[in-house]
Design a protein around this motif. Structure first.
Motif, PDB file in Angstrom:
ATOM      1  N   TYR A  47       0.895  -1.272  -0.160  1.00  0.00           N
ATOM      2  CA  TYR A  47       0.060   0.191   0.198  1.00  0.00           C
ATOM      3  C   TYR A  47       0.693   1.316   0.152  1.00  0.00           C
ATOM      4  O   TYR A  47       0.494   2.213  -0.674  1.00  0.00           O
ATOM      5  CB  TYR A  47      -1.053   0.000   1.199  1.00  0.00           C
ATOM      6  CG  TYR A  47      -1.806   1.137   1.231  1.00  0.00           C
ATOM      7  CD1 TYR A  47      -2.829   1.633   0.304  1.00  0.00           C
ATOM      8  CD2 TYR A  47      -1.603   2.114   2.332  1.00  0.00           C
ATOM      9  CE1 TYR A  47      -3.579   2.471   0.608  1.00  0.00           C
ATOM     10  CE2 TYR A  47      -2.440   2.976   2.537  1.00  0.00           C
ATOM     11  CZ  TYR A  47      -3.299   3.445   1.541  1.00  0.00           C
ATOM     12  OH  TYR A  47      -4.204   4.431   1.592  1.00  0.00           O
ATOM     13  N   SER A  51       0.802   4.150  -2.867  1.00  0.00           N
ATOM     14  CA  SER A  51      -0.093   5.252  -2.266  1.00  0.00           C
ATOM     15  C   SER A  51       0.895   6.600  -2.277  1.00  0.00           C
ATOM     16  O   SER A  51       1.893   6.688  -1.159  1.00  0.00           O
ATOM     17  CB  SER A  51      -0.580   5.067  -0.847  1.00  0.00           C
ATOM     18  OG  SER A  51      -1.121   6.255  -0.372  1.00  0.00           O
ATOM     19  N   PRO A  53      -0.221   9.459  -1.585  1.00  0.00           N
ATOM     20  CA  PRO A  53      -0.326  10.593  -0.497  1.00  0.00           C
ATOM     21  C   PRO A  53       0.017  10.044   0.760  1.00  0.00           C
ATOM     22  O   PRO A  53       0.602  10.743   1.475  1.00  0.00           O
ATOM     23  CB  PRO A  53      -2.015  10.393  -0.403  1.00  0.00           C
ATOM     24  CG  PRO A  53      -2.451  10.070  -1.997  1.00  0.00           C
ATOM     25  CD  PRO A  53      -1.354   9.369  -2.499  1.00  0.00           C
ATOM     26  N   GLU A 146      -3.534  16.803   3.772  1.00  0.00           N
ATOM     27  CA  GLU A 146      -2.263  15.848   3.787  1.00  0.00           C
ATOM     28  C   GLU A 146      -1.348  16.518   5.074  1.00  0.00           C
ATOM     29  O   GLU A 146      -1.013  15.568   5.645  1.00  0.00           O
ATOM     30  CB  GLU A 146      -1.425  15.781   2.543  1.00  0.00           C
ATOM     31  CG  GLU A 146      -1.881  14.979   1.416  1.00  0.00           C
ATOM     32  CD  GLU A 146      -1.216  14.569   0.229  1.00  0.00           C
ATOM     33  OE1 GLU A 146       0.079  15.245   0.379  1.00  0.00           O
ATOM     34  OE2 GLU A 146      -1.480  13.917  -0.673  1.00  0.00           O
ATOM     35  N   LYS A 192      -6.319   2.688   6.276  1.00  0.00           N
ATOM     36  CA  LYS A 192      -6.477   3.079   4.880  1.00  0.00           C
ATOM     37  C   LYS A 192      -7.425   3.736   4.675  1.00  0.00           C
ATOM     38  O   LYS A 192      -7.411   4.628   3.963  1.00  0.00           O
ATOM     39  CB  LYS A 192      -6.609   1.739   4.110  1.00  0.00           C
ATOM     40  CG  LYS A 192      -6.364   1.805   2.684  1.00  0.00           C
ATOM     41  CD  LYS A 192      -6.541   0.495   2.036  1.00  0.00           C
ATOM     42  CE  LYS A 192      -6.393   0.335   0.693  1.00  0.00           C
ATOM     43  NZ  LYS A 192      -7.829   0.888  -0.010  1.00  0.00           N
ATOM     44  N   SER A 193      -8.718   3.649   5.483  1.00  0.00           N
ATOM     45  CA  SER A 193      -9.915   4.578   5.237  1.00  0.00           C
ATOM     46  C   SER A 193      -9.637   5.850   5.567  1.00  0.00           C
ATOM     47  O   SER A 193     -10.265   6.836   4.959  1.00  0.00           O
ATOM     48  CB  SER A 193     -11.079   3.719   6.032  1.00  0.00           C
ATOM     49  OG  SER A 193     -12.174   4.556   5.950  1.00  0.00           O
ATOM     50  N   GLU A 196      -7.399   7.684   3.132  1.00  0.00           N
ATOM     51  CA  GLU A 196      -7.902   8.140   2.147  1.00  0.00           C
ATOM     52  C   GLU A 196      -9.444   8.838   1.999  1.00  0.00           C
ATOM     53  O   GLU A 196     -10.022   9.262   0.940  1.00  0.00           O
ATOM     54  CB  GLU A 196      -8.246   6.648   1.027  1.00  0.00           C
ATOM     55  CG  GLU A 196      -7.183   6.073   0.796  1.00  0.00           C
ATOM     56  CD  GLU A 196      -7.319   4.513   0.036  1.00  0.00           C
ATOM     57  OE1 GLU A 196      -8.669   4.377  -0.051  1.00  0.00           O
ATOM     58  OE2 GLU A 196      -6.385   3.806  -0.233  1.00  0.00           O
ATOM     59  N   TYR A 197      -9.655   8.735   3.343  1.00  0.00           N
ATOM     60  CA  TYR A 197     -11.097   9.736   3.509  1.00  0.00           C
ATOM     61  C   TYR A 197     -11.134  10.938   3.088  1.00  0.00           C
ATOM     62  O   TYR A 197     -10.134  11.893   3.479  1.00  0.00           O
ATOM     63  CB  TYR A 197     -11.285   9.890   4.867  1.00  0.00           C
ATOM     64  CG  TYR A 197     -12.802  10.386   5.330  1.00  0.00           C
ATOM     65  CD1 TYR A 197     -13.734   9.801   5.398  1.00  0.00           C
ATOM     66  CD2 TYR A 197     -12.650  11.612   5.786  1.00  0.00           C
ATOM     67  CE1 TYR A 197     -15.124  10.298   5.548  1.00  0.00           C
ATOM     68  CE2 TYR A 197     -13.753  12.506   6.032  1.00  0.00           C
ATOM     69  CZ  TYR A 197     -15.087  11.592   5.971  1.00  0.00           C
ATOM     70  OH  TYR A 197     -16.038  12.283   6.297  1.00  0.00           O
ATOM     71  N   LYS A 198     -11.945  11.435   2.320  1.00  0.00           N
ATOM     72  CA  LYS A 198     -12.489  12.699   1.755  1.00  0.00           C
ATOM     73  C   LYS A 198     -13.844  13.114   2.095  1.00  0.00           C
ATOM     74  O   LYS A 198     -14.798  12.370   1.409  1.00  0.00           O
ATOM     75  CB  LYS A 198     -12.111  12.823   0.178  1.00  0.00           C
ATOM     76  CG  LYS A 198     -10.483  12.869   0.079  1.00  0.00           C
ATOM     77  CD  LYS A 198     -10.083  13.142  -1.582  1.00  0.00           C
ATOM     78  CE  LYS A 198      -8.815  12.950  -1.722  1.00  0.00           C
ATOM     79  NZ  LYS A 198      -8.558  13.002  -3.138  1.00  0.00           N
TER      80      LYS A 198
END
Length: 292
Positions: A47, A51, A53, A146, A192-193, A196-198
């Protein structure tokens, strides 16, 4: 002894640059990846490799590490000096802060058999409460997503070291999801959630609902130990006038009194910070310099 990161990279046959290895080593130490199974470690490394980010967050968090360490080292010293300057009454308050809670806990857990009292002295200690992060998600905060997550990454290490539950609550005008990392231990799915949360930013944020949610978490778990609440914000919630209202003040004072909650604010710009609305905060930090 072989470097654990080099061993993992070699074991899972990944090709990382020296810079990426340093970022991964930082995450390994702060997130305690050694506690994960081989399968989970492999998943995390894959990951990380894919990834961008997460790699960017690790890079920025690594740059901030020295600053964050200095803050953690100096704030307790500043608080101690302030307590000494504020006189005997203030010092006594901090000395008595835990004594009543400890006595109540000891009384509840002491049992008697015949003429013998069984006293659990191992429980007669200051247990750290949860670390609760309230992460504002608005149009204005999108540019700092970020950055904020980078600041949160090292807090996993603090929570793990002190065996504290770590909660992360993204919010705007409502709360759609929250994450709990028990005793600061990594849960890969939730981590991970979170990365990636937006949120579907509505442009504005209300702080009072998230503070009410924090109180419900503390009440639900009957957490009597010291809770640390950290609020990431632009500094201007649209319900700021309600934070100085009678009901909000009563609720926040109860949280401080009953759950020993201490509040910190990390505002993106000092100019936007309204200290009257954040009257309940024990500390305020401004990210202006880091943003630049």
């Amino acid at each position: 002894m072989k470097d654990p990161i080099e061993s993992l990279i070699e074991k899972f046959d990944q090709d990382f640059s020296l810079e990426q290895r340093n970022y991964l080593r930082f995450l390994y130490e702060n997130l305690h990846l050694e506690e994960l199974s081989n399968r989970e470690q492999h998943y995390f490394i894959d990951y990380f490799f894919k990834s961008e980010p997460l790699r960017n967050m690790a890079a920025f968090a690594l740059e901030l590490a020295d600053i964050l360490h200095e803050i953690r080292e100096n704030i307790p010293a500043i608080e101690k000096a302030e307590r000494m300057a504020n006189g005997k009454e203030q010092r006594l308050y901090y000395e008595r802060k835990w004594s009543e809670l400890r006595r109540q806990k000891l009384k509840q857990q002491t049992t008697k058999s015949g003429n013998i009292f069984y006293v659990p002295f191992h429980d007669y200690k200051q247990d750290p409460g949860p670390m609760i992060i309230c992460l504002e998600q608005t149009t204005g905060m999108e540019a700092y997503s970020e950055l904020c997550k980078s600041m949160i990454l090292p807090l996993f290490m603090n929570a793990h070291r002190e065996s504290r539950d770590l909660y992360i609550i993204p919010y705007d005008q409502q709360i759609d999801v929250h994450y709990r990392f028990e005793n600061g231990h990594l849960n890969l799915a939730d981590f991970k959630s979170f990365i990636e949360y937006k949120a579907k930013a509505k442009g504005e944020a209300e702080l009072l609902p998230v503070l009410q949610f924090v109180r419900s978490l503390l009440h639900e778990n009957q957490l009597g130990s010291e809770a640390e609440v950290i609020i990431f914000t632009e500094g201007t919630p649209i319900d700021g006038q309600h934070l100085v209202g009678k009901q909000a003040k009563a609720m926040l004072e109860e949280m401080k009194r009953k759950y020993f909650a201490e509040f910190s604010v990390i505002a993106m710009h000092e100019d936007n910070f309204n200290k009257q609305q954040f009257w309940f905060a024990n500390k305020a930090f401004f990210a202006d310099d880091a943003i630049q």
